[in-house]
Structures are given as C-alpha cells and as structure tokens.
Design an enzyme around this catalytic site. Structure first.
Site, short mmCIF file in Angstrom:
data_model
loop_
_atom_site.label_atom_id
_atom_site.label_comp_id
_atom_site.label_asym_id
_atom_site.label_seq_id
_atom_site.Cartn_x
_atom_site.Cartn_y
_atom_site.Cartn_z
N LYS A 172 0.84 -1.22 0.00
CA LYS A 172 0.00 0.00 0.00
C LYS A 172 0.87 1.26 0.00
CE LYS A 172 -2.06 -1.13 3.87
NZ LYS A 172 -1.41 -2.42 4.16
N ARG A 210 11.22 -1.75 10.98
CA ARG A 210 10.08 -1.43 11.86
C ARG A 210 9.92 -2.48 12.95
NH1 ARG A 210 4.98 0.28 8.20
NH2 ARG A 210 3.94 -1.07 9.69
P1 AP5 Z 1 4.83 -1.55 1.86
O1 AP5 Z 1 4.53 -0.72 0.67
O2 AP5 Z 1 5.52 -0.93 3.02
O3 AP5 Z 1 3.50 -2.33 2.33
P2 AP5 Z 1 2.23 -1.81 3.15
O4 AP5 Z 1 1.04 -2.51 2.58
O5 AP5 Z 1 2.22 -0.32 3.20
O6 AP5 Z 1 2.61 -2.45 4.52
P3 AP5 Z 1 2.44 -1.90 6.02
O7 AP5 Z 1 3.11 -2.94 6.89
O8 AP5 Z 1 2.96 -0.50 6.15
O9 AP5 Z 1 0.93 -1.95 6.17
P4 AP5 Z 1 0.14 -1.94 7.49
O10 AP5 Z 1 -1.20 -1.63 6.99
O11 AP5 Z 1 0.27 -3.16 8.31
O12 AP5 Z 1 0.93 -0.84 8.35
P5 AP5 Z 1 0.63 0.68 8.67
O13 AP5 Z 1 1.93 1.40 8.64
O14 AP5 Z 1 -0.50 1.19 7.85
O15 AP5 Z 1 5.67 -2.82 1.33
C1 AP5 Z 1 6.17 -3.79 2.25
C2 AP5 Z 1 7.56 -4.26 1.77
O16 AP5 Z 1 7.41 -4.93 0.52
C3 AP5 Z 1 8.58 -3.14 1.52
O17 AP5 Z 1 9.86 -3.60 1.84
C4 AP5 Z 1 8.46 -2.88 0.01
O18 AP5 Z 1 9.67 -2.37 -0.54
C5 AP5 Z 1 8.15 -4.29 -0.51
N1 AP5 Z 1 7.28 -4.30 -1.69
C6 AP5 Z 1 6.19 -3.50 -1.92
N2 AP5 Z 1 5.62 -3.84 -3.09
C7 AP5 Z 1 6.37 -4.87 -3.59
C8 AP5 Z 1 6.27 -5.67 -4.77
N3 AP5 Z 1 5.31 -5.46 -5.68
N4 AP5 Z 1 7.18 -6.67 -4.95
C9 AP5 Z 1 8.15 -6.88 -4.05
N5 AP5 Z 1 8.31 -6.16 -2.92
C10 AP5 Z 1 7.42 -5.17 -2.69
O19 AP5 Z 1 0.08 0.58 10.16
C11 AP5 Z 1 0.94 0.16 11.22
C12 AP5 Z 1 0.14 0.02 12.48
O20 AP5 Z 1 -0.48 1.29 12.80
C13 AP5 Z 1 -1.04 -0.96 12.44
O21 AP5 Z 1 -0.63 -2.28 12.70
C14 AP5 Z 1 -1.94 -0.40 13.55
O22 AP5 Z 1 -1.44 -0.74 14.81
C15 AP5 Z 1 -1.77 1.10 13.38
N6 AP5 Z 1 -2.79 1.69 12.48
C16 AP5 Z 1 -2.57 2.22 11.23
N7 AP5 Z 1 -3.72 2.63 10.70
C17 AP5 Z 1 -4.70 2.35 11.59
C18 AP5 Z 1 -6.12 2.50 11.60
N8 AP5 Z 1 -6.75 3.01 10.55
N9 AP5 Z 1 -6.80 2.09 12.70
C19 AP5 Z 1 -6.17 1.57 13.76
N10 AP5 Z 1 -4.83 1.38 13.82
C20 AP5 Z 1 -4.11 1.77 12.74
#
Ligand code: AP5
Length: 216
Positions: free
Chosen positions: A13, A159
């Site tokens: 994402k 992270r």
């Molecule tokens: P990346 O692009 O970082 O993936 P992502 O989907 O953004 O992963 P996140 O782990 O950031 O998502 P998340 O939703 O769990 O975390 P968030 O920060 O929102 O890609 C991942 C890896 O793969 C990277 O190394 C990248 O280079 C690689 N990659 C990407 N695309 C690729 C491809 N096509 N091929 C190969 N490699 C690839 O949230 C973190 C925490 O915050 C949550 O757990 C929760 O505790 C809290 N939080 C956030 N939002 C909320 C909410 N709305 N409500 C409540 N709690 C929340």
C-alpha cells in the site's frame, strides 16, 4: 482523485500510494506514518500508541477519526488524496463516509491490493524504512550493504512490528476487522480489486489501469 488503498500488511500500500500520489499530484496520507510521527514525539499519547503498534493491534476508532479528520481537513487535501491504511474497521468506514459527506467530496475508488500471506512475510522480513522521509525499501532492491536512505541520507531502520510473530498477529487482525470493510465498499460500488503480486512497477501499471476502470 480521492482514493483509499486497502490490503493486508505488506501488500504494498505504502509503495503504491506514494507513486499514485505523485502521479495525481495529491498528498499520500498514511495513518501508519501519522501514528509513527506521534510516537516519535515521546508524549504520553505517543507511548500509548507505541505499545499498540508493537503488539500488532489497532489504535482506537475514536482516536483514528480525530487524526484523519484533522489531516484530511488541511488545505493540501482539497484537490484529493491517496489514503493508505484507513479505514480498517467498519466503524472507521462509516466515520469516513460521514466526514466526506460533510465536506461534499465522496470517495471515488477503493483499491484493494490482494497478496498471499507467504509473499507478505517475505516482503516484511526484508523491509527497511526511512524514519525521516518515510521512504520504503526492500533489502533485495538495495545495493549490498546500503544503510542510508537514497532520498535524504538518514539511517534506514527495521520497523519494530515487522517481526514474524507480530506480522502474523497483524494478518489475523486484518482478516477479522478489516475484511468486512472490503464488503462495505463492494456494496457501495467503489471497490477495485488489484493483483498485488509481481514487481512494484508491474503492480503500479495494474493499479493505474484498473483505477480508471469500473468497480467490481
Ligand atoms: P509496503 O509498501 O511498506 O506495504 P504496506 O502494505 O504499506 O505495509 P504496512 O506494513 O505499512 O501496512 P500496514 O497496513 O500493516 O501498516 P501501517 O503502517 O498502515 O511494502 C512492504 C515491503 O514490501 C517493503 O519492503 C516494500 O519495498 C516491498 N514491496 C512492496 N511492493 C512490492 C512488490 N510489488 N514486490 C516486491 N516487494 C514489494 O500501520 C501500522 C500500524 O499502525 C497498524 O498495525 C496499527 O497498529 C496502526 N494503524 C494504522 N492505521 C490504523 C487505523 N486506521 N486504525 C487503527 N490502527 C491503525
């Protein structure tokens, strides 16, 4: 464009949202990044959020509604936004519908990146992030031994919620609490499903093509 990017942790994402935001000249609003910025401040609220993130659990809907309303209310979001990581519960989806209805600017599309769990675990175990500019990398695509952000030169980090055990918990939280949100947007006729497998460039081309297509 007013677009939400959904998908399990590690689906890509953040990677795709940053590119789409640049293409469409709108801000990339990541709730994960907003929460990590609050953690960095070291306030009592920041420390509370830090514990929730480290446990792989969700921050409360009420706090998220406040954070998102404040961010989407800023002038740079007037032309649109790419919202990454919100909504994640049915309550958050209803809160967002209400917030946007109040500003007369409904969501255009909800893009769901679909990626199997075994690929997710591989992606997250090799993720490196920049704490200063939020750039996201994978060790497989960094030059050997690279430890600094290519954009701003800050030291890259892993992270704390990318440990395998925490990732599995986050995947469980996603299927229990976030999957129902997919149905919410399918019923609203806004959902676009995108195969998130393949290279970042391949996924980007697919997302761009399908974000112009009719919802399914
Ligand atoms: P990346 O692009 O970082 O993936 P992502 O989907 O953004 O992963 P996140 O782990 O950031 O998502 P998340 O939703 O769990 O975390 P968030 O920060 O929102 O890609 C991942 C890896 O793969 C990277 O190394 C990248 O280079 C690689 N990659 C990407 N695309 C690729 C491809 N096509 N091929 C190969 N490699 C690839 O949230 C973190 C925490 O915050 C949550 O757990 C929760 O505790 C809290 N939080 C956030 N939002 C909320 C909410 N709305 N409500 C409540 N709690 C929340």
């Amino acid at each position: 464009m007013r677009v939400v990017l959904m998908g399990p942790p590690g689906a890509g994402k953040g990677t795709q949202a940053a590119r789409l935001a640049q293409t469409w000249s709108v801000p990339h609003v990541s709730t994960g990044d907003l929460l990590r910025e609050t953690v960095e401040k070291g306030t009592p609220l920041g420390r509370q959020i830090e514990e929730t993130l480290a446990a792989g659990q969700l921050v409360s809907d009420a706090l998220m509604a406040e954070i998102v309303a404040e961010r989407l209310g800023r002038p740079d979001c007037r032309p649109g936004f790419v919202l990454d990581g919100y909504p994640r519960t049915e309550r958050q989806a209803r809160d967002l519908d209400r917030l946007l209805a109040g500003s007369g600017a409904a969501l255009e599309k909800v893009i769901l990146l679909e990626v199997p769990a075994e690929i997710i675990l591989k992606r997250l175990s090799g993720r490196r992030t920049c704490p200063a500019c939020q750039a996201v990398y994978h060790v497989d695509r960094l030059p050997a031994g690279a430890a600094a952000c290519e954009r701003c030169g800050s030291a890259l980090m892993t992270r704390s919620d990318d440990r395998e055990e925490t990732v599995r918990r986050r995947l469980g939280v996603y299927s229990e609490q976030t999957q129902p949100v997919v149905e919410h947007y399918r019923r609203a006729g806004k959902l676009v499903r995108v195969d998130g497998r393949g290279s970042p460039d391949e996924v980007y081309d697919r997302v761009l093509a399908l974000s112009q297509a009719a919802p399914r």
